[in-house]
Design a protein around this motif. Structure first.
Motif, PDB file in Angstrom:
ATOM      1  N   ASP A  99      83.543  64.071  82.229  1.00  0.00           N
ATOM      2  CA  ASP A  99      84.216  63.276  81.194  1.00  0.00           C
ATOM      3  C   ASP A  99      85.677  63.032  81.563  1.00  0.00           C
ATOM      4  OD1 ASP A  99      84.030  62.140  78.358  1.00  0.00           O
ATOM      5  OD2 ASP A  99      85.765  63.466  78.204  1.00  0.00           O
ATOM      6  N   ARG A 100      86.316  64.029  82.155  1.00  0.00           N
ATOM      7  CA  ARG A 100      87.715  63.896  82.569  1.00  0.00           C
ATOM      8  C   ARG A 100      87.876  62.867  83.688  1.00  0.00           C
ATOM      9  NH1 ARG A 100      88.558  68.645  84.738  1.00  0.00           N
ATOM     10  NH2 ARG A 100      88.175  69.586  82.696  1.00  0.00           N
ATOM     11  N   HIS A 101      86.784  62.600  84.397  1.00  0.00           N
ATOM     12  CA  HIS A 101      86.847  61.667  85.521  1.00  0.00           C
ATOM     13  C   HIS A 101      86.120  60.355  85.218  1.00  0.00           C
ATOM     14  CE1 HIS A 101      87.909  65.475  87.481  1.00  0.00           C
ATOM     15  NE2 HIS A 101      88.622  64.703  88.277  1.00  0.00           N
ATOM     16  N   LYS A 102      86.070  60.007  83.927  1.00  0.00           N
ATOM     17  CA  LYS A 102      85.376  58.770  83.547  1.00  0.00           C
ATOM     18  C   LYS A 102      86.012  57.528  84.158  1.00  0.00           C
ATOM     19  CE  LYS A 102      85.019  59.140  79.019  1.00  0.00           C
ATOM     20  NZ  LYS A 102      84.582  58.836  77.630  1.00  0.00           N
ATOM     21  N   ASP A 103      87.329  57.532  84.340  1.00  0.00           N
ATOM     22  CA  ASP A 103      87.975  56.358  84.936  1.00  0.00           C
ATOM     23  C   ASP A 103      87.445  56.113  86.350  1.00  0.00           C
ATOM     24  OD1 ASP A 103      89.439  55.974  82.668  1.00  0.00           O
ATOM     25  OD2 ASP A 103      91.335  56.730  83.485  1.00  0.00           O
ATOM     26  N   ALA A 104      87.333  57.191  87.124  1.00  0.00           N
ATOM     27  CA  ALA A 104      86.810  57.052  88.486  1.00  0.00           C
ATOM     28  C   ALA A 104      85.334  56.681  88.471  1.00  0.00           C
ATOM     29  CB  ALA A 104      87.015  58.351  89.262  1.00  0.00           C
ATOM     30  N   ILE A 105      84.570  57.304  87.585  1.00  0.00           N
ATOM     31  CA  ILE A 105      83.143  57.012  87.487  1.00  0.00           C
ATOM     32  C   ILE A 105      82.927  55.558  87.070  1.00  0.00           C
ATOM     33  CG2 ILE A 105      81.055  57.572  86.165  1.00  0.00           C
ATOM     34  CD1 ILE A 105      82.059  60.500  86.145  1.00  0.00           C
ATOM     35  N   GLU A 106      83.774  55.061  86.192  1.00  0.00           N
ATOM     36  CA  GLU A 106      83.709  53.656  85.793  1.00  0.00           C
ATOM     37  C   GLU A 106      84.006  52.752  86.981  1.00  0.00           C
ATOM     38  OE1 GLU A 106      85.777  50.700  82.481  1.00  0.00           O
ATOM     39  OE2 GLU A 106      86.862  52.461  83.193  1.00  0.00           O
ATOM     40  N   ARG A 107      85.059  53.045  87.702  1.00  0.00           N
ATOM     41  CA  ARG A 107      85.460  52.209  88.850  1.00  0.00           C
ATOM     42  C   ARG A 107      84.388  52.226  89.936  1.00  0.00           C
ATOM     43  NH1 ARG A 107      88.278  54.591  92.635  1.00  0.00           N
ATOM     44  NH2 ARG A 107      89.173  56.056  91.111  1.00  0.00           N
TER      45      ARG A 107
END
Length: 301
Positions: free
Chosen positions: A46-54
């Motif tokens: 969840d903390r890395h959602k920005d990267a997972i989204e990208r």
């Protein structure tokens, strides 16, 4: 996804977002999925959602540019064709290498390998977690979501992928890109999250065996069958005499929600298989795109 066979043609096509779910759909699915996790890794991902989204866009952009011919087939799985082969009943436990031996390279190239691509990336995710290679784990999760999302799009599980049966091409792009552009990113994410919740609860009740690959393939095949069953309704709504865009829009969030719920389930299973229940980093990592890698048809079991 465009069925184009030349690298030159792809270079032209990549200038327009003619890919499954487009940027908006793939990003929404990848952003929602960590919210649905229940394993020990839920806070970390969840903390890395920005990267997972990208990273949800990497297979359609960086990977296809790196090796289009190798990558193209990993984005679809024509269940309507595979289910009629003698091998279909064994797909849950059958390696891609065995399928290639039995059906031939040309058949698999034409009808796709997304089923095995997902489990290939799943293995890489488990390995990264076990080795505490946290950056690699985020990378693998991010790109895995793309392939799971592809199979929630009904035209990626059918050889009738762009309105051939109704003699009206263009529905593929219209359904997965044009209609999604009518919603804001926040609105779409809310719709997908709402649609995914009940599906996730159903998946939590699914039985598990000691073979995670077989379990995941079984769920992917079931999801593909469900996607395929939606296609006739979509084609009917796209009839040239009475096109119903509002009806088509109502089908988007449920399809993406199915994909998001399945993706969350697969990430949780990867965490469980890694046997890591603690030690996840508390800091947010800087995650770049991974280098292209193809399916290893010789070593995959």
């Amino acid at each position: 996804m465009c069925r184009i066979t030349s690298v030159l043609a792809f270079c032209v096509a990549v200038s327009s977002p003619a890919f499954a779910w487009g940027d908006r759909g793939h990003k929404a699915l990848n952003v929602v999925s960590p919210d649905l996790m229940t394993s020990a890794g839920s806070d970390f991902f969840d903390r890395h959602k920005d990267a997972i989204e990208r990273l949800s866009l990497t297979p359609d952009t960086t990977f296809k540019r790196a090796n289009f011919e190798s990558e193209r087939g990993t984005h679809f799985f024509h269940w309507d064709k595979y289910r009629d082969t003698p091998t279909s009943a064994s797909f849950e436990s059958m390696s891609l290498r065995t399928v290639l031996q039995r059906l031939g390279d040309a058949y698999v190239d034409e009808n796709g390998s997304a089923l095995w691509r997902i489990t290939d990336v799943f293995r890489k995710t488990v390995t990264a977690l076990r080795e505490r290679d946290w950056t690699r784990a985020v990378q693998m999760v991010g790109i895995m979501g793309h392939y799971v999302g592809d199979l929630s799009q009904p035209m990626h599980v059918s050889s009738d992928y762009d309105g051939q049966s109704i003699q009206r091409e263009g529905i593929h792009r219209h359904f997965e890109i044009t209609l999604l552009e009518d919603s804001s990113a926040d609105e779409l994410q809310t719709q997908v999250r709402n649609a995914a919740g009940p599906v996730r609860q159903e998946l939590l009740r699914e039985p598990k065996t000691d073979d995670p690959i077989k379990d995941i393939r079984r769920l992917i095949i079931a999801a593909g069958q469900k996607s395929l069953a939606e296609l006739p309704g979509i084609l009917a709504l796209y009839d040239r005499r009475r096109q119903d865009d509002e009806g088509l829009k109502r089908m988007l969030a449920p399809r993406l929600g199915e994909g998001a719920a399945l993706f969350a389930h697969i990430i949780d299973r990867a965490v469980e298989e890694s046997a890591i229940s603690a030690d996840f980093p508390t800091r947010t990592l800087q995650v770049q795109e991974p280098a292209f890698f193809g399916l290893d048809t010789q070593s995959m079991e």
